[in-house]
Design an enzyme around this catalytic site. Sequence first.
Site, PDB file in Angstrom:
ATOM      1  N   ARG A 241       0.823  -1.175  -0.021  1.00 13.26           N
ATOM      2  CA  ARG A 241      -0.073  -0.082  -0.461  1.00 13.26           C
ATOM      3  C   ARG A 241       0.796   1.310  -0.266  1.00 13.26           C
ATOM      4  NH1 ARG A 241      -3.514  -2.193  -1.656  1.00 13.26           N
ATOM      5  NH2 ARG A 241      -5.830  -3.210  -1.060  1.00 13.26           N
ATOM      6  N   GLU A 270      -3.780   7.635  -4.461  1.00 15.63           N
ATOM      7  CA  GLU A 270      -4.055   7.655  -5.714  1.00 15.63           C
ATOM      8  C   GLU A 270      -5.384   7.390  -6.017  1.00 15.63           C
ATOM      9  OE1 GLU A 270      -3.886   2.299  -5.368  1.00 15.63           O
ATOM     10  OE2 GLU A 270      -1.699   2.964  -5.033  1.00 15.63           O
ATOM     11  N   HIS A 288      -0.741   0.402  -9.892  1.00 15.39           N
ATOM     12  CA  HIS A 288      -1.617  -0.600  -8.770  1.00 15.39           C
ATOM     13  C   HIS A 288      -2.872  -1.634  -9.819  1.00 15.39           C
ATOM     14  CE1 HIS A 288      -3.805  -0.420  -4.795  1.00 15.39           C
ATOM     15  NE2 HIS A 288      -3.585  -2.110  -5.425  1.00 15.39           N
TER      16      HIS A 288
END
Length: 333
Positions: A241, A270, A288
Site C-alpha cells: 500500500r 491514488e 496498482h
Amino acid sequence: MTQSKCKVLITRRVYPEAVELFRDRAELDYNDSDDRLEGAELLRHAQGAIGIVTPTSQQFKSELLSALTDLRIIANIGVGFDNVDVPAASKLGILVSNTPDVLTETTADFAFALLLAVSRRIVEANRYLLEGRWTRGSIDFLAGHDVHGRTLGIFGLGRIGASVARRGRGFSMKILYHDLRRASNDLEAELGATFVSKEQLLRESDVVSLHVPLVEETRKFIAEPEFRLMKKTSVLINTSRGPVVDEQAIAKAVQEQWIAGAGLDVFEQEPRVNPALLKLQNVVLTPHIASSSEDTRRQMCLMAARNVLAVLEGKCPETLVNRSVWDSAPKSS
Ligand code: DGY
C-alpha cells in the site's frame, strides 16, 4: 420478501461471471462503470443493500457504515481491507471479507517483475531505445545490478511475501525477512529465510520488498531514516500500500542516490502520483496492477460475489476478515 430478492450493490464494473452469479438470486444494483461512486451517490445506491461487492479503492468510513442499517456484508475485491473501517463495521455487525490466496502468485510475479525491471534498468533501457538514443554502446552502457546471488529483504512474510521469497530462491538470492511475528521453523526452512531486525534487513539487503498490510503501525514504515540505512546500490519494491512508504522520502532517496532505484505499484493518494517521482529515471511506476491478470481478477470478482451470496443464503462466507462478527451473530435454526 424472499431471500433471493435481497438488494446487492456492485460499486464498479466487474467481470461478468460475477454479475451472473446474482441472476435470479438478488435485486442487483450494478454500477457497470469504471467511475467510483462518491459521497451522496454511494449512500443512495448502498441504501437498503444487504451486501456490497466492491474494489478496494472504494472507501467505507464509519459514518457511511452507520447509515447503512440493512448492510450485512462488504465483500472487498482484493486482499487488502484498509478501505473499510473494520472496527466500526464489526461494532455494527457488518461482515467484511477479502480475496486472499487467489491473487498470491500473480502479485508475487508482479513484485518480482518490478524487482528485475528496476535492478536491470529494463524500462529505462526501453525508453532509451524508443527515443532513438541508441547510436553506440559503452562498457557500462545501462549497467544495472545483478539479481542472482544478492540479498532479498522481505517485510511481511505472509502469503505474498513468502511467494516472493520462493522466486528469490529460484534466483539464488539470500533471503532475509522481518515481520511482527517470526514465521514457523518449517516455513523458514522451506524458504531458507532468516529472521532479522528491521534495521539489519535495511542495512544488508540489495532488494527490499514490502508485503505488510496498511495499519497504523505501518504508515510511513519506510521514511528518510530507513532510506539512510539502505545500501546505495539497493532497490525498493512496493506492491503493498502506498502510505507504507513516505513518497517524498523515496523521491529524495532516489534523486540523491541514497538508493539505486524503486519499483512502485502503489501510491499514497491514488490515482495521484507525487510529481517528484515522475521526474526520476531509475524508478518503475505502475498503476496498482500487481494482481491484475485476467484469470486472477476474474477469480477475485467471483470470490467476492460468492461471499455475498453466502450471506444471502445464511451461510458463513469463505474469507471473512472479522470472523468474530459471524461467530457472535444469532443464527436461525
Ligand atoms: C489487493 O488485493 O488489496 C489489491 O491491492 C487490490 O487491487
